[in-house]
Write an enzyme that holds these catalytic residues in place. Sequence first.
Site, PDB file in Angstrom:
ATOM      1  N   GLY A 128       0.756  66.450 -61.505  1.00 42.10           N
ATOM      2  CA  GLY A 128       0.467  66.332 -60.077  1.00 42.10           C
ATOM      3  C   GLY A 128       1.553  65.703 -59.220  1.00 42.10           C
ATOM      4  O   GLY A 128       2.747  66.005 -59.335  1.00 42.10           O
TER       5      GLY A 128
ATOM      6  N   ASP B  10      -0.743  52.663 -70.453  1.00 45.21           N
ATOM      7  CA  ASP B  10      -1.876  52.581 -69.527  1.00 45.21           C
ATOM      8  C   ASP B  10      -1.571  51.455 -68.532  1.00 45.21           C
ATOM      9  O   ASP B  10      -1.327  50.319 -68.943  1.00 45.21           O
ATOM     10  CB  ASP B  10      -3.134  52.259 -70.354  1.00 45.21           C
ATOM     11  CG  ASP B  10      -4.396  52.262 -69.515  1.00 45.21           C
ATOM     12  OD1 ASP B  10      -4.320  51.979 -68.298  1.00 45.21           O
ATOM     13  OD2 ASP B  10      -5.464  52.536 -70.091  1.00 45.21           O
ATOM     14  N   VAL B  11      -1.587  51.784 -67.254  1.00 42.93           N
ATOM     15  CA  VAL B  11      -1.199  50.772 -66.250  1.00 42.93           C
ATOM     16  C   VAL B  11      -2.191  49.613 -66.154  1.00 42.93           C
ATOM     17  O   VAL B  11      -1.891  48.595 -65.532  1.00 42.93           O
ATOM     18  CB  VAL B  11      -1.007  51.385 -64.834  1.00 42.93           C
ATOM     19  CG1 VAL B  11       0.183  52.321 -64.803  1.00 42.93           C
ATOM     20  CG2 VAL B  11      -2.271  52.064 -64.335  1.00 42.93           C
TER      21      VAL B  11
ATOM     22  N   ASN C 253       1.395  55.431 -58.568  1.00 37.96           N
ATOM     23  CA  ASN C 253       0.739  56.707 -58.292  1.00 37.96           C
ATOM     24  C   ASN C 253      -0.397  56.996 -59.277  1.00 37.96           C
ATOM     25  O   ASN C 253      -1.279  57.785 -58.965  1.00 37.96           O
ATOM     26  CB  ASN C 253       1.830  57.801 -58.343  1.00 37.96           C
ATOM     27  CG  ASN C 253       1.259  59.179 -58.508  1.00 37.96           C
ATOM     28  OD1 ASN C 253       0.839  59.798 -57.532  1.00 37.96           O
ATOM     29  ND2 ASN C 253       1.192  59.669 -59.742  1.00 37.96           N
TER      30      ASN C 253
ATOM     31  N   TYR D  72     -14.027  55.111 -55.187  1.00 34.84           N
ATOM     32  CA  TYR D  72     -12.609  55.486 -55.038  1.00 34.84           C
ATOM     33  C   TYR D  72     -12.030  54.901 -53.745  1.00 34.84           C
ATOM     34  O   TYR D  72     -10.952  54.291 -53.742  1.00 34.84           O
ATOM     35  CB  TYR D  72     -12.517  57.013 -55.045  1.00 34.84           C
ATOM     36  CG  TYR D  72     -11.133  57.577 -54.854  1.00 34.84           C
ATOM     37  CD1 TYR D  72     -10.165  57.458 -55.838  1.00 34.84           C
ATOM     38  CD2 TYR D  72     -10.808  58.266 -53.679  1.00 34.84           C
ATOM     39  CE1 TYR D  72      -8.902  58.010 -55.663  1.00 34.84           C
ATOM     40  CE2 TYR D  72      -9.552  58.822 -53.500  1.00 34.84           C
ATOM     41  CZ  TYR D  72      -8.598  58.689 -54.494  1.00 34.84           C
ATOM     42  OH  TYR D  72      -7.353  59.225 -54.318  1.00 34.84           O
TER      43      TYR D  72
ATOM     44  N   THR E  32      -4.271  69.333 -57.044  1.00 33.11           N
ATOM     45  CA  THR E  32      -3.822  68.824 -58.345  1.00 33.11           C
ATOM     46  C   THR E  32      -5.068  68.707 -59.224  1.00 33.11           C
ATOM     47  O   THR E  32      -6.182  68.960 -58.756  1.00 33.11           O
ATOM     48  CB  THR E  32      -3.221  67.409 -58.230  1.00 33.11           C
ATOM     49  OG1 THR E  32      -4.274  66.518 -57.829  1.00 33.11           O
ATOM     50  CG2 THR E  32      -2.092  67.325 -57.234  1.00 33.11           C
TER      51      THR E  32
ATOM     52  N   ARG F 246      -9.783  69.159 -59.229  1.00 37.00           N
ATOM     53  CA  ARG F 246     -10.551  70.140 -60.010  1.00 37.00           C
ATOM     54  C   ARG F 246     -11.948  69.564 -60.198  1.00 37.00           C
ATOM     55  O   ARG F 246     -12.118  68.385 -60.436  1.00 37.00           O
ATOM     56  CB  ARG F 246      -9.905  70.377 -61.389  1.00 37.00           C
ATOM     57  CG  ARG F 246      -8.432  70.682 -61.257  1.00 37.00           C
ATOM     58  CD  ARG F 246      -7.936  72.000 -61.705  1.00 37.00           C
ATOM     59  NE  ARG F 246      -6.676  72.235 -61.005  1.00 37.00           N
ATOM     60  CZ  ARG F 246      -5.483  71.877 -61.475  1.00 37.00           C
ATOM     61  NH1 ARG F 246      -5.361  71.317 -62.654  1.00 37.00           N
ATOM     62  NH2 ARG F 246      -4.396  72.109 -60.757  1.00 37.00           N
TER      63      ARG F 246
HETATM   64  N1  LIG Z   1      -4.681  65.153 -55.118  1.00 38.66           N
HETATM   65  C1  LIG Z   1      -5.221  64.630 -54.056  1.00 38.66           C
HETATM   66  O1  LIG Z   1      -5.936  65.314 -53.293  1.00 38.66           O
HETATM   67  C2  LIG Z   1      -4.988  63.189 -53.691  1.00 38.66           C
HETATM   68  C3  LIG Z   1      -5.317  62.760 -52.397  1.00 38.66           C
HETATM   69  C4  LIG Z   1      -5.119  61.418 -52.061  1.00 38.66           C
HETATM   70  C5  LIG Z   1      -4.599  60.552 -52.994  1.00 38.66           C
HETATM   71  N2  LIG Z   1      -4.292  60.994 -54.253  1.00 38.66           N
HETATM   72  C6  LIG Z   1      -3.739  60.026 -55.201  1.00 38.66           C
HETATM   73  O2  LIG Z   1      -2.535  60.529 -55.734  1.00 38.66           O
HETATM   74  C7  LIG Z   1      -2.293  59.934 -57.017  1.00 38.66           C
HETATM   75  C8  LIG Z   1      -1.890  61.021 -58.002  1.00 38.66           C
HETATM   76  O3  LIG Z   1      -2.975  61.898 -58.204  1.00 38.66           O
HETATM   77  P1  LIG Z   1      -2.801  63.463 -58.483  1.00 38.66           P
HETATM   78  O4  LIG Z   1      -3.475  64.157 -57.386  1.00 38.66           O
HETATM   79  O5  LIG Z   1      -1.394  63.783 -58.794  1.00 38.66           O
HETATM   80  O6  LIG Z   1      -3.755  63.622 -59.764  1.00 38.66           O
HETATM   81  P2  LIG Z   1      -3.431  63.924 -61.288  1.00 38.66           P
HETATM   82  O7  LIG Z   1      -2.663  65.201 -61.434  1.00 38.66           O
HETATM   83  O8  LIG Z   1      -4.757  63.837 -61.990  1.00 38.66           O
HETATM   84  O9  LIG Z   1      -2.462  62.759 -61.748  1.00 38.66           O
HETATM   85  C9  LIG Z   1      -2.876  61.481 -62.096  1.00 38.66           C
HETATM   86  C10 LIG Z   1      -1.893  60.960 -63.137  1.00 38.66           C
HETATM   87  O10 LIG Z   1      -2.152  59.594 -63.416  1.00 38.66           O
HETATM   88  C11 LIG Z   1      -2.148  59.388 -64.810  1.00 38.66           C
HETATM   89  N3  LIG Z   1      -3.027  58.245 -65.091  1.00 38.66           N
HETATM   90  C12 LIG Z   1      -4.356  58.142 -64.824  1.00 38.66           C
HETATM   91  N4  LIG Z   1      -4.832  56.953 -65.224  1.00 38.66           N
HETATM   92  C13 LIG Z   1      -3.772  56.274 -65.735  1.00 38.66           C
HETATM   93  C14 LIG Z   1      -3.607  54.983 -66.324  1.00 38.66           C
HETATM   94  N5  LIG Z   1      -4.651  54.150 -66.450  1.00 38.66           N
HETATM   95  N6  LIG Z   1      -2.374  54.610 -66.753  1.00 38.66           N
HETATM   96  C15 LIG Z   1      -1.310  55.458 -66.621  1.00 38.66           C
HETATM   97  N7  LIG Z   1      -1.408  56.683 -66.085  1.00 38.66           N
HETATM   98  C16 LIG Z   1      -2.623  57.089 -65.651  1.00 38.66           C
HETATM   99  C17 LIG Z   1      -2.624  60.696 -65.409  1.00 38.66           C
HETATM  100  O11 LIG Z   1      -2.150  60.908 -66.720  1.00 38.66           O
HETATM  101  P3  LIG Z   1      -3.021  60.448 -68.041  1.00 38.66           P
HETATM  102  O12 LIG Z   1      -4.381  61.012 -67.841  1.00 38.66           O
HETATM  103  O13 LIG Z   1      -2.266  61.025 -69.189  1.00 38.66           O
HETATM  104  O14 LIG Z   1      -3.018  58.957 -68.054  1.00 38.66           O
HETATM  105  C18 LIG Z   1      -1.991  61.703 -64.471  1.00 38.66           C
HETATM  106  O15 LIG Z   1      -0.672  62.020 -64.881  1.00 38.66           O
HETATM  107  C19 LIG Z   1      -3.565  59.179 -57.380  1.00 38.66           C
HETATM  108  O16 LIG Z   1      -3.377  57.800 -57.112  1.00 38.66           O
HETATM  109  C20 LIG Z   1      -4.594  59.764 -56.429  1.00 38.66           C
HETATM  110  O17 LIG Z   1      -5.641  58.858 -56.170  1.00 38.66           O
HETATM  111  C21 LIG Z   1      -4.448  62.300 -54.617  1.00 38.66           C
END
Ligand SMILES: NC(=O)c1ccc[n+]([C@@H]2O[C@H](COP(=O)([O-])OP(=O)(O)OC[C@H]3O[C@@H](n4cnc5c(N)ncnc54)[C@H](OP(=O)(O)O)[C@@H]3O)[C@@H](O)[C@H]2O)c1
Lengths: 233, 103
Positions: free
Chosen positions: A15, A52-53, A79, A144, A179, A183
Amino acid sequence: MGDRPVAFVTGSRTGLGRALAEDFLRRGYAVEGCSRSPAEWTADGYVHHEADVTDESAVTRLVLDIARRHDRLDVAVNNAGGASMNHMLLTPVATLDRLLATHVRGTFLVSRECAKVMQHRKSGRIVNISSVAVPLRLEGEAAYGTAKAAVEHLTRVMAREFAPFGITCNAVAPAPTDTALLRGVPPHKIEDILARLALHRMGRPEDVVHVVAFLTQPASACITGQVIYLGGA
Amino acid sequence: MPAVTRTELVALIVAATDDVLDTIGDEARAPLDETTRLFGEGGVLDSMGLVTLVIDVEQRLNSRYALTLRLADERAMSRRSSPFRRIDTLADYILTLISEHHG
Ligand SMILES: NC(=O)c1ccc[n+]([C@@H]2O[C@H](COP(=O)([O-])OP(=O)(O)OC[C@H]3O[C@@H](n4cnc5c(N)ncnc54)[C@H](OP(=O)(O)O)[C@@H]3O)[C@@H](O)[C@H]2O)c1
């Protein structure tokens, strides 16, 4: 100390994190990333850590490892994280705990350890990823949105506490972006959110990449404690 | 467990404190030893100086002795008499942490 600037992006397996890591590489940075599962992509200049963060010792070890190999850290992007959409009456408290742990505890730990390294050179940039769920007070995202609101507060306080060390802290709040995070969210729910933004269109990873690139430029040294909302939230 | 003596710890804290004071630009100071007051009444450091010292000592312990200690843990911050008062109290506190974490 290497000449090449160093960026650390959490949640870079997929993502937005991956898009951010790839952009830092394009801009000449050495990039370190992490996620709980192994990397799904590789690139020259990119090192992936399985961490893990929310795990304090893992974060400490990872950041010390970056400092030891590069002797510098210029940018940290918090992120990593997931979401959950549910009416609060149907939200298990474990979901709240999990989201607070990843977003708040994770951002706290990563920023604290990174700032310890950045302060040596009296310069650094921390960028946290929030969400438009905060200003829109989105129903269905109580856990969230609360976690992201805490991230915004932390951003503003860190901006003050880290200012004497030359470290800026800002946040970017993306609009809904296609991203893995989205889903499972029914399309009509996403339409509802888009309807409440000034721009009724999906966000793109480039939108976030652009703001992070802007905030991490040397010329942005006087911008700190700010949250930039995308899509006109 | 890496063997670290109290004397080595005192020397490490003295060197780190010297570095922090150099950065602050405090040149007219008395030489430091284990009785030097770090923080609080009569201390050589203000709160920013103390923060920098804690980070610096943690990093020296890591690079020199491969120790990963967090000096500003809950206990240290809530103690009635702070381990950060003097160089010797900090050295003793670090010895306690080492024996607990790596003993
Ligand atoms: N997509 C949207 O619509 C949207 C909108 C607003 C804000 N955001 C924010 O954007 C950020 C990125 O999200 P994304 O949309 O790119 O979703 P994503 O594709 O699901 O990416 C999230 C990433 O974080 C990693 N992750 C989750 N928990 C973790 C942990 N405890 N330690 C280390 N890594 C961890 C996941 O990998 P693993 O599962 O392998 O750990 C994954 O690579 C998030 O903070 C989300 O809240 C997204």
